[in-house]
Design an enzyme around this catalytic site. Structure first.
Site, mmCIF file in Angstrom:
data_model
loop_
_atom_site.group_PDB
_atom_site.id
_atom_site.type_symbol
_atom_site.label_atom_id
_atom_site.label_comp_id
_atom_site.label_asym_id
_atom_site.label_seq_id
_atom_site.Cartn_x
_atom_site.Cartn_y
_atom_site.Cartn_z
ATOM 1 N N CYS A 16 0.847 -1.199 0.000
ATOM 2 C CA CYS A 16 0.000 0.000 0.000
ATOM 3 C C CYS A 16 0.874 1.238 0.000
ATOM 4 O O CYS A 16 2.099 1.165 0.059
ATOM 5 C CB CYS A 16 -0.934 -0.002 1.217
ATOM 6 S SG CYS A 16 -0.030 -0.060 2.773
ATOM 7 N N CYS A 85 45.549 -8.948 -9.874
ATOM 8 C CA CYS A 85 44.504 -9.252 -10.855
ATOM 9 C C CYS A 85 43.163 -9.458 -10.146
ATOM 10 O O CYS A 85 42.121 -8.990 -10.605
ATOM 11 C CB CYS A 85 44.852 -10.512 -11.635
ATOM 12 S SG CYS A 85 46.353 -10.395 -12.625
ATOM 13 N N ASP A 486 24.889 -29.382 23.410
ATOM 14 C CA ASP A 486 23.536 -29.798 23.767
ATOM 15 C C ASP A 486 23.634 -31.277 24.176
ATOM 16 O O ASP A 486 24.590 -31.960 23.813
ATOM 17 C CB ASP A 486 22.616 -29.620 22.555
ATOM 18 C CG ASP A 486 21.232 -30.172 22.811
ATOM 19 O OD1 ASP A 486 20.642 -29.833 23.841
ATOM 20 O OD2 ASP A 486 20.758 -30.966 21.978
ATOM 21 N N ASP A 686 21.816 -30.010 17.573
ATOM 22 C CA ASP A 686 21.281 -30.792 16.461
ATOM 23 C C ASP A 686 19.856 -30.433 16.084
ATOM 24 O O ASP A 686 19.325 -30.981 15.115
ATOM 25 C CB ASP A 686 21.324 -32.289 16.804
ATOM 26 C CG ASP A 686 20.326 -32.651 17.894
ATOM 27 O OD1 ASP A 686 20.122 -31.826 18.804
ATOM 28 O OD2 ASP A 686 19.735 -33.739 17.822
ATOM 29 N N ASP A 690 18.081 -25.439 19.084
ATOM 30 C CA ASP A 690 19.468 -25.027 19.306
ATOM 31 C C ASP A 690 19.894 -23.889 18.381
ATOM 32 O O ASP A 690 20.984 -23.338 18.552
ATOM 33 C CB ASP A 690 20.416 -26.216 19.086
ATOM 34 C CG ASP A 690 20.152 -27.346 20.065
ATOM 35 O OD1 ASP A 690 19.904 -27.043 21.242
ATOM 36 O OD2 ASP A 690 20.176 -28.518 19.648
#
Length: 799
Positions: A16, A85, A486, A686, A690
């Protein structure tokens, strides 16, 4: 102040007039922005601003809550020879409107360009060609390996021709120590040196001219100037020599320098191909055809014809053509080149398979779940390519040096020339010493030092199941001194079972059915354990209504018109319910390291219905992983939402230094941030929960399949759930960073030692050319030593 230019930005997400106004106000706040106009219909914004303000404009739009569509273009760049380069190509691309970022890799000869939607690829190619190089879209090379082989063959022939022509010129110098005084006549020397200088050495003149036209310098300019000076001095000496007198010529110096530089570039090209061998090995895993099952009949089709849901037959010894799920049959899969898992993995109906892995002894029917760029193999290749294309932060120093290197060398060569001449030396002596300065000062080794090591390191890591997302993660990982783990799924198997249960009301079967009803449809490991226990006892699990996840606490729902909740101790405390008769039993199970879940009934008369205790086994490599970290003086920390008793038992079994238990997912990131105050922190996890902690750590390490949110948030992804890969990932990062520093040291030391020796007259151009060629070859060869690296457990398990 940079010159002002007009930017035409595509913007998505505006709905809008107020959106357009918000974008316009955001753009006006950018320093130097003026004449801002936003068109809602075309979804574009036109802004006049300083030429270097594109990143700020894009960031302003994104901060306002809208998107500036962009894409990544991979270009193959030919003709680059040194670090200067690389800088020139990056600057040429960076000047184009719509280019957000350009990163060029000398080792892979590729440009990784992030551009706004609407930028034409041909504009990028034209900019590179204007800078003096040739370019094409990387995917336009249907057979890059064949192109590389042809280029190497041409380089090998040029080297052989140059050495054969230069050998007679340098032979008198080689036999002189043995008392043989012999010299080719001047015309023969000129005849041998001229094709080396202007035919085999034409590449240096072409590249040097392009550099001069672009207003810069490179290695080719130094070689062209140096050898031309030696060749021109020889012509002058020949023309000025009295008839019958043998002039002192330097044709052999120019010819041998060109031959040695060509030899060095050939050896460098061979070595660079070896650094990219990991990508080629991964790409070779992609099968081109598959056996599709249609109406019970097998038909061989191209991979591009397969669709999601198709059934494919994989015969013994074939590679899996797709990512999929086994529908029928049993076998083993060799996933060594994908996950680094050395042992074949058993596959049965319901198991997932990965495209590119090798099927073992059985015939399998596989349902296609992923194709093309969405397969695990494609993601691995993309991650490795991105990591190899990225620049390590240490490379910024090289980039700054390379911008001024060639001009500085030209100035030094002139100072050498005039210094020797003013000191009374003959002009030919002054010129030869200046030529030696030009020849030995090659920025090629500087340009290869970092990318060669990164390509070799990330490549060998990928072969062992360690995916390093970018060069920044690689550089930071070497300094890690704290690793946060963990627990569930990382250090433990992640497949808990119901070990104990005790009911306050009713029997244990009824307790289990009510808990199973709440857990139906959940993918949480504890939910699977409850449902598995129900199935094992043959219980009919009722349905639950109005199920609701309670973040960090458990789950709630209505079962048989009873409001129930199942969760941890925090849920019990928030419900203000006492443990009563279960308190002693709960304390005993917690002391055993069990995870507890309380089943409570809510409503008008809240009460505790019972208690479950879950057990989870440690992963086989967890203890070895912690021991390996401690051997490197890296502290270990356990960060889990489980109860303190369970966390403490795991920590004691593994020898973990510090425990943070009963931490909500939202608070894990804060815990990691606190640990960062006193060290460099790696977080290992995992799951989706986490992800915030992975992002908050200096280095995030995602365990397991390497997919979803955890993979995106992590800087390093481990393709199999072996905790021993954590110290292995830190080890390969440390070794790669060490190679980068070694390479930069040698690249700088060649010039820091060689240029003064050449300027003082202790190096003739031939020795300078040999040293220059050796510098590039030694840097790449040093990086290739990384290819011999193996994780410690692979070394231990090797027969």
């Amino acid at each position: 102040m940079p010159a002002s230019t007009t930017f035409d930005l595509p913007i998505s997400g505006m709905t809008c007039a107020s959106c357009a106004g918000r974008v316009e106000r955001a753009l006006r706040k950018v320093n130097g922005a003026e004449q801002v106009s936003v068109n809602l219909a075309s979804e574009r914004a036109r802004v006049q601003a300083p030429a270097d303000s594109l990143p700020a404009l894009v960031a302003a739009v994104r901060d306002a809550g809208y998107q500036v569509p962009s894409r990544t273009v991979e270009l193959q760049v030919a003709g680059m020879t040194c670090a200067s380069c690389v800088g020139r190509v990056e600057r040429a691309l960076g000047k184009l409107d719509g280019v957000e970022q350009a990163t060029v890799n000398l080792a892979s000869e590729r440009a990784h360009v992030e551009v706004l939607a609407g930028v034409d690829d041909n504009e990028l190619i034209a900019a590179i060609e204007k800078a003096g190089y040739s370019a094409s879209l990387a995917h336009a090379h249907q057979d890059e390996q064949a192109d590389a082989r042809r280029r190497l063959r041409r380089e090998r022939l040029a080297v052989a021709a140059a050495l054969l022509l230069a050998l007679p010129l340098v032979l008198p110098m080689l036999v002189q120590p043995f008392g043989v005084h012999w010299m080719l006549p001047a015309w023969a020397q000129w005849l041998l040196a001229t094709p080396v200088q202007f035919i085999l050495g034409a590449r240096f003149y072409v590249a040097a001219w392009k550099a001069v036209r672009a207003g810069t310098g490179n290695m080719d300019l130094l070689v062209a100037l140096g050898t031309s000076a030696g060749y021109g001095l020889s012509l002058y000496q020949w023309a000025q020599a009295p008839v019958g007198h043998a002039p002192h010529l330097y044709f052999e110096a120019s010819a041998v320098v060109i031959a040695l530089v060509l030899l060095g570039k050939y050896l460098e090209s061979r070595a660079k191909r070896q650094t990219a061998s990991a990508i080629r090995a991964l790409e070779a895993l992609r099968p081109e055809r598959a056996w599709r099952v249609v109406d019970g009949q097998e038909e061989e089709v191209a991979i591009s014809q397969l669709r999601l849901g198709d059934l494919v037959v994989v015969k013994p010894g074939e590679r899996f053509p797709v990512d999929g799920s086994v529908e029928d049959g049993s076998s083993h899969a060799d996933e060594a080149l994908i996950s680094g898992e050395s042992l074949p993995v058993p596959k049965r109906p319901g198991d997932n398979v990965t495209g590119g892995a090798i099927n073992g002894e059985g015939r399998l029917l596989v349902r296609t779940l992923a194709l093309g760029t969405e397969t695990v193999l494609a993601r691995i290749i993309r991650l490795v390519e991105d990591a190899q294309a990225a620049k390590a932060p240490i490379q910024k120093l090289v980039d700054r040096v390379s911008q001024v290197f060639v001009p500085a060398v030209l100035v030094l060569a002139l100072l050498t020339l005039f210094g020797w001449w003013l000191a009374g030396a003959p002009m030919e002596t002054a010129l030869i010493n200046a030529v030696a300065v030009l020849v030995i000062a090659c920025p090629c080794a500087l340009g290869l030092a970092t990318p060669a090591a990164i390509m070799a390191g990330t490549g060998v890591a990928a072969r062992h199941g360690i995916l390093i997302k970018d060069a920044e993660a690689l550089e930071r990982a070497h300094a890690v001194n704290r690793v946060v783990f963990d627990k569930t799924g990382t250090l433990t198997s992640g497949s808990p079972t119901v070990v104990h249960s005790q009911a306050v009301v009713g029997d244990s079967d009824q307790l289990l059915m009510l808990a199973g009803a709440l857990q139906r449809g959940s993918e949480h490991p504890l939910a699977k354990a409850v449902l598995a226990a129900c199935a094992e006892r043959g219980l009919q699990v009722p349905s639950a209504e109005h199920s609701q996840a309670l973040t960090g606490r458990g789950i709630a729902g209505t079962v048989e018109q009873r409001e129930l909740a199942l969760g941890n101790r925090r849920l019990l405390d928030e419900s203000h319910l006492p443990a009563d008769d279960l308190a002693t039993q709960a304390a005993h199970w917690e002391a055993e390291g069990r995870t507890l879940s309380w089943l409570i009934e809510r409503g008008s008369q809240p009460r505790v219905l019972g208690l479950f205790a879950f057990g989870d086994s440690l992963k086989p490599g967890a203890q070895a992983a912690i021991a390996a970290l401690h051997a490197r003086h890296i502290s270990s920390h356990l960060l889990t939402g489980d109860n303190r008793g369970s966390a403490r038992v795991v920590a004691e079994q593994l020898g973990i230094d510090d425990v943070h238990a009963e931490v909500l997912p939202a608070d894990k990131a804060a815990t990691v941030a606190a640990l960062k105050r006193d060290g460099v922190v790696a977080m290992v996890g995992d799951g989706i929960n986490d992800a915030p902690a992975l992002a908050a750590a200096d280095i995030g390490i995602a365990m397991g399949g390497g997919t979803d949110v955890a993979m995106q948030a992590a800087g390093i992804t481990l393709m199999r759930g072996d905790p021993r890969l954590v110290p292995a990932a830190l080890e390969i990062s440390r070794k790669t960073y060490a190679k980068i520093r070694q390479n930069l040291f040698w690249a700088f030391i060649y010039n820091l030692v060689g240029i003064p020796l050449a300027a003082l007259g202790y190096l003739n151009p031939v020795l300078a050319g040999a040293a220059m060629a050796l510098s590039s070859v030694s840097v790449v060869s040093n990086a290739l030593w990384l290819k011999t690296w193996k994780p410690a457990q692979d070394t231990q398990e090797a027969p």
